[in-house]
Design an enzyme around this catalytic site. Sequence first.
Site, short mmCIF file in Angstrom:
data_model
loop_
_atom_site.label_atom_id
_atom_site.label_comp_id
_atom_site.label_asym_id
_atom_site.label_seq_id
_atom_site.Cartn_x
_atom_site.Cartn_y
_atom_site.Cartn_z
N HIS A 36 0.85 -1.19 0.00
CA HIS A 36 0.00 0.00 0.00
C HIS A 36 0.89 1.24 0.00
CE1 HIS A 36 1.04 0.20 4.20
NE2 HIS A 36 0.54 -1.01 4.40
N HIS A 39 3.99 1.39 2.15
CA HIS A 39 5.17 0.71 1.59
C HIS A 39 5.79 1.54 0.48
CE1 HIS A 39 2.74 -2.94 2.93
NE2 HIS A 39 3.87 -3.06 3.61
#
Length: 286
Positions: A36, A39
């Site tokens: 997501h 990250h």
Amino acid sequence: MVVKIYRSARSLTKKVCDVKKQGKTIGLVPTMGFLHEGHMSLIRRAREDTDCVMVSIFVNPAQFGPKEDFKKYPRDFKRDFSLCEKENVDIVFAPKVEEMYPENYATYINVEKITDTLCGASRPGHFRGVATVVAKLFNITMPDIAYFGQKDIQQAVVIKKMAEDLNMSVRIKAMPIVREKDGLAMSSRNIYLNLEERMQAQSIYKSLKLAKELFDSGERDSGKIINKMRKVIDKQSEAKIDYIKIVDTKGLKDMKKISDEAFVAAAVWVGKTRLIDNIILRQRPK
Ligand code: PAF
């Protein structure tokens, strides 16, 4: 640029030696996949800081308790891979469980004391699994810098301590929490929430913001802050507080009276999903 996928630790380490020989720096972003924006922010930072960006994607069984969500943890390698491609990642390391923990595997890392509190108290063995897999990833990829999210604040503190105690020559960077528009901290586990739970989960960040407001207006009594935070979350029918704690930023010890700096950390069950979040309280320089 073509992203190279490695499944074998040995062949990746060989590649790492070549990269080092060329004088290039390595940035590692360890993940359990289902990537997501949180990250992505780590990957982008690694891209800025280092020459060769490696992302590991491995749902690590050693950090899940027997009754936890290892089996149902969300996985979507294809999607993760194309996100890595978009961000110009150089190497994805996606080993199988047998590669990381072959039969008769027997070595684990235990970071003491700071793992006795917060999530370490609620999830026995969790940080032993995290420290072990991260140490293995460091040995395999030999990064100059490794990137972790501040949402898992205890994890970042534990990994920094492990790297320091074991003389690992890697810099650990803990990067700011990335939030959804409604304030919910990004997490791969948010996918478990239904609409109603998703609404109720907003109360976690609301309570953390309240803690910061109280601190900024002069409150230093942790008990009083925590009680007010509890009231915000307890209003939600699906929310059950696991813990709310105010701790010092190095040793993660409970602070009754807050001095210059502290973490407010919360773990809350919303329905069947356990969510964590935190905020830092810091006295403004006079
Ligand atoms: O934060 C995570 O996703 C995991 O705990 C980590 C650091 C990748 C270790 O498995």
